[in-house]
Design a protein around this motif. Sequence first.
Motif, mmCIF file in Angstrom:
data_model
loop_
_atom_site.group_PDB
_atom_site.id
_atom_site.type_symbol
_atom_site.label_atom_id
_atom_site.label_comp_id
_atom_site.label_asym_id
_atom_site.label_seq_id
_atom_site.Cartn_x
_atom_site.Cartn_y
_atom_site.Cartn_z
ATOM 1 N N ARG A 112 0.815 -1.208 0.000
ATOM 2 C CA ARG A 112 0.000 0.000 0.000
ATOM 3 C C ARG A 112 0.858 1.272 0.000
ATOM 4 N NH1 ARG A 112 -4.722 -1.631 4.454
ATOM 5 N NH2 ARG A 112 -5.295 -3.611 3.454
ATOM 6 N N ASN A 113 1.844 1.282 -0.907
ATOM 7 C CA ASN A 113 2.701 2.457 -1.043
ATOM 8 C C ASN A 113 3.247 2.516 -2.462
ATOM 9 O OD1 ASN A 113 5.199 0.835 -1.166
ATOM 10 N ND2 ASN A 113 4.829 0.471 1.006
ATOM 11 N N ASN A 114 4.052 3.552 -2.727
ATOM 12 C CA ASN A 114 4.570 3.737 -4.089
ATOM 13 C C ASN A 114 5.960 3.153 -4.282
ATOM 14 O OD1 ASN A 114 6.179 5.519 -2.704
ATOM 15 N ND2 ASN A 114 5.352 7.378 -3.642
ATOM 16 N N THR A 115 6.438 2.375 -3.316
ATOM 17 C CA THR A 115 7.765 1.769 -3.427
ATOM 18 C C THR A 115 7.614 0.398 -4.066
ATOM 19 O OG1 THR A 115 8.428 2.908 -1.395
ATOM 20 C CG2 THR A 115 9.863 1.156 -2.184
ATOM 21 N N VAL A 116 7.762 0.338 -5.373
ATOM 22 C CA VAL A 116 7.502 -0.924 -6.066
ATOM 23 C C VAL A 116 8.665 -1.898 -5.978
ATOM 24 C CG1 VAL A 116 5.805 0.058 -7.633
ATOM 25 C CG2 VAL A 116 8.206 0.015 -8.308
ATOM 26 N N PHE A 117 9.839 -1.433 -5.593
ATOM 27 C CA PHE A 117 10.962 -2.365 -5.364
ATOM 28 C C PHE A 117 11.390 -2.227 -3.923
ATOM 29 C CE2 PHE A 117 15.489 -3.518 -5.205
ATOM 30 C CZ PHE A 117 15.400 -4.823 -5.656
ATOM 31 N N ASP A 118 11.264 -3.312 -3.176
ATOM 32 C CA ASP A 118 11.572 -3.271 -1.752
ATOM 33 C C ASP A 118 12.881 -3.962 -1.390
ATOM 34 O OD1 ASP A 118 9.182 -1.893 -0.768
ATOM 35 O OD2 ASP A 118 8.110 -3.655 -1.483
ATOM 36 N N SER A 119 13.167 -5.090 -2.028
ATOM 37 C CA SER A 119 14.363 -5.838 -1.629
ATOM 38 C C SER A 119 14.587 -6.978 -2.616
ATOM 39 C CB SER A 119 14.181 -6.415 -0.216
ATOM 40 O OG SER A 119 13.194 -7.431 -0.226
ATOM 41 N N VAL A 120 15.526 -7.857 -2.247
ATOM 42 C CA VAL A 120 15.820 -9.014 -3.087
ATOM 43 C C VAL A 120 14.633 -9.964 -3.176
ATOM 44 C CG1 VAL A 120 18.303 -8.934 -2.720
ATOM 45 C CG2 VAL A 120 16.860 -10.191 -1.099
ATOM 46 N N ASP A 121 13.639 -9.787 -2.302
ATOM 47 C CA ASP A 121 12.443 -10.620 -2.393
ATOM 48 C C ASP A 121 11.646 -10.328 -3.662
ATOM 49 O OD1 ASP A 121 12.863 -12.018 0.005
ATOM 50 O OD2 ASP A 121 11.982 -10.392 1.183
ATOM 51 N N ASP A 122 11.979 -9.244 -4.333
ATOM 52 C CA ASP A 122 11.317 -8.905 -5.596
ATOM 53 C C ASP A 122 12.091 -9.447 -6.794
ATOM 54 O OD1 ASP A 122 9.125 -7.567 -4.490
ATOM 55 O OD2 ASP A 122 10.235 -5.704 -4.300
#
Length: 221
Positions: A112-122
Amino acid sequence: DPAIEYAEPNWIVKSLAQSNDPGYTQGDLWGMYGANTTPANEYGSGAGTAWANGKTNCSSVVVGVIDEGYMYAHPDLAANAYKNPGEVAGNGRDDDANGYVDDIYGWDFDGRNNTVFDSVDDDHGTHVAGTIGAVGGNGIGVAGVCWNIKLMNAKFLGRRGGTSANAIKAIDYFTNLKLAGVNVVATNNSWGGGGFSQGVQDAIARANNAGVLFVAAAGNS
């Protein structure tokens, strides 16, 4: 005639493109090859043949990645990362009135935010984005099906997977961008599981009616 140094055929040549990206030249991009590429793969997409015929530029279209997030700053993706033209970055406002504040590269419906890349989990979302549109011919990494393209993301898959409710929001996100004038031609949906959802089917129908092709993975589950 001693005045002639040499004679040769006046060959007809064509513009050719051959990926020099290591992932392709080392034989790792199984799906990019075709019956007439080296290496050959009769079951591949034939992308390599298309490149050889000058089909590398899709820069007029946007493809939505509905998946995990993707690493839009990746050196093999950054040139093809599309920015929402209706938003002003970092001003904390919903400039295009689509319900999402500062959705520059897309929206994270899971977080629920505009950060579409968070970490290596992506990593899966990044892999999918690379298959679609990693920059080709730059001598690094891999080559996407189209070397020059616009990519945008609707993240709805998190560590625990994603919900059909968020999938609907993600599909509608790109449909609404298309209706607002962004040339979204397709979304990639490499996900599956769960059961039949009328809501998801209705969202796909709305996308179809707007001219957005819903591309789904075939196989796995």
